[in-house]
Design an enzyme around this catalytic site. Structure first.
Site, mmCIF file in Angstrom:
data_model
loop_
_atom_site.group_PDB
_atom_site.id
_atom_site.type_symbol
_atom_site.label_atom_id
_atom_site.label_comp_id
_atom_site.label_asym_id
_atom_site.label_seq_id
_atom_site.Cartn_x
_atom_site.Cartn_y
_atom_site.Cartn_z
ATOM 1 N N ARG A 8 -14.814 12.483 -22.130
ATOM 2 C CA ARG A 8 -15.791 12.213 -21.076
ATOM 3 C C ARG A 8 -15.343 12.910 -19.809
ATOM 4 N NH1 ARG A 8 -15.807 9.592 -16.760
ATOM 5 N NH2 ARG A 8 -13.881 8.468 -17.194
ATOM 6 N N VAL A 9 -16.302 13.563 -19.153
ATOM 7 C CA VAL A 9 -16.088 14.101 -17.815
ATOM 8 C C VAL A 9 -17.122 13.474 -16.904
ATOM 9 C CG1 VAL A 9 -14.982 16.257 -18.517
ATOM 10 C CG2 VAL A 9 -17.465 16.158 -18.345
ATOM 11 N N SER A 10 -16.792 13.406 -15.621
ATOM 12 C CA SER A 10 -17.655 12.667 -14.693
ATOM 13 C C SER A 10 -18.871 13.437 -14.209
ATOM 14 C CB SER A 10 -16.834 12.212 -13.483
ATOM 15 O OG SER A 10 -15.852 11.305 -13.902
ATOM 16 N N THR A 11 -18.785 14.746 -14.138
ATOM 17 C CA THR A 11 -19.914 15.506 -13.607
ATOM 18 C C THR A 11 -20.269 16.654 -14.543
ATOM 19 O OG1 THR A 11 -18.523 17.041 -12.366
ATOM 20 C CG2 THR A 11 -19.208 15.029 -11.210
ATOM 21 N N GLN A 14 -18.045 19.720 -14.589
ATOM 22 C CA GLN A 14 -16.805 19.691 -15.350
ATOM 23 C C GLN A 14 -17.106 19.964 -16.823
ATOM 24 O OE1 GLN A 14 -15.659 15.711 -14.233
ATOM 25 N NE2 GLN A 14 -14.131 16.471 -12.798
#
Length: 190
Positions: A8-11, A14
Site C-alpha cells: 500500500r502507498v498513500s498517494t 507513489q
C-alpha cells in the site's frame, strides 16, 4: 499454504513497485499474481480499502499466509491494524510483517507482541479521550461556547417561518437551511 502480499502507498504519485520488489526478494514462494497493491491512505480502515477487502473476502483462505513489508502497510490506526490481524488469524490466515523481530504474528511470540501492541493501542485511545475531556473542561472554564456555532438570526428566522404557518420542510426550503437545522430551532424560545 499459499502466500499473498499486500502493498500500500498513500498517494497515486507513489508507486508500490518498490515494496513488491523487496517482498519478492525476501519471500521465496511469492508469485507475482498474489501481490495485491493499492494507492490509498493508511488512515482509511483496512476493510474499507477496495483491494484489501477484495483480498480478504475473495482470495485469502484458511491456511494461507499474508505478508507485508512493514506493519504500517496494514494501516496507521493501531486499533484498526490489531482488529484486522485478529480477524485474519480467526479466519485461519497467518499474518507476517517483515519489519518486526517476530514476523509471524500467529505464533505464541507473535501473539505476545500483538497483546503488547493491543495494550498500547488501548492506552493510546484512553489518553486521547482523556485529553479531549481535559480540553473541553478547560474551554468551558475559560467561558468558551462549545458546539456548533449558530448563525445570527437563525432561531428568529425559523420561529417566524413557524409563526407564518410553514411546515418544517417548507421552512428549510424557504430559508435555505437543512431540515436538521430547522428542527433544532423549531421549538426554541427567544
Amino acid at each position: 499454504m499459499r502466500t499473498f502480499a499486500y502493498c500500500r502507498v498513500s498517494t497515486v504519485e507513489q508507486n508500490a513497485e518498490t515494496q513488491a520488489h523487496q517482498l519478492k526478494e525476501r519471500v521465496a514462494d511469492l508469485l507475482d499474481t498474489r501481490i495485491i497493491s493499492e494507492s490509498i491512505s493508511g488512515g482509511v480502515a483496512a476493510m474499507a480499502r477496495p483491494a484489501f477487502k477484495e483480498l480478504v473476502d475473495h482470495k485469502l483462505e484458511a491456511g494461507d499466509r499474508l505478508v507485508v513489508l512493514k506493519l504500517d502497510r496494514l494501516g496507521r490506526d493501531a486499533i484498526d491494524v490489531l482488529q484486522t490481524i485478529k480477524m485474519l488469524t480467526e479466519k485461519g490466515v497467518s499474518v507476517q510483517s517483515l519489519d518486526l523481530p517476530v514476523s509471524d504474528l500467529s505464533t505464541p511470540e507473535g501473539k505476545l507482541m500483538l497483546s503488547l501492541m493491543t495494550a498500547f493501542a488501548e492506552f493510546e485511545k484512553s489518553r486521547i479521550v482523556e485529553r479531549t475531556q481535559e480540553g473541553l473542561a478547560r474551554a468551558k472554564a475559560e467561558g468558551k461556547t462549545l458546539g456548533r456555532p449558530v448563525a445570527k438570526g437563525t432561531t428568529q428566522s425559523v420561529l417566524k417561518a413557524r409563526a407564518d404557518g410553514l411546515s418544517q420542510a417548507k421552512a428549510a426550503q424557504e430559508l435555505g437551511l437543512s431540515l436538521a437545522t430547522i428542527k433544532r430551532h423549531w421549538n426554541k424560545e427567544l
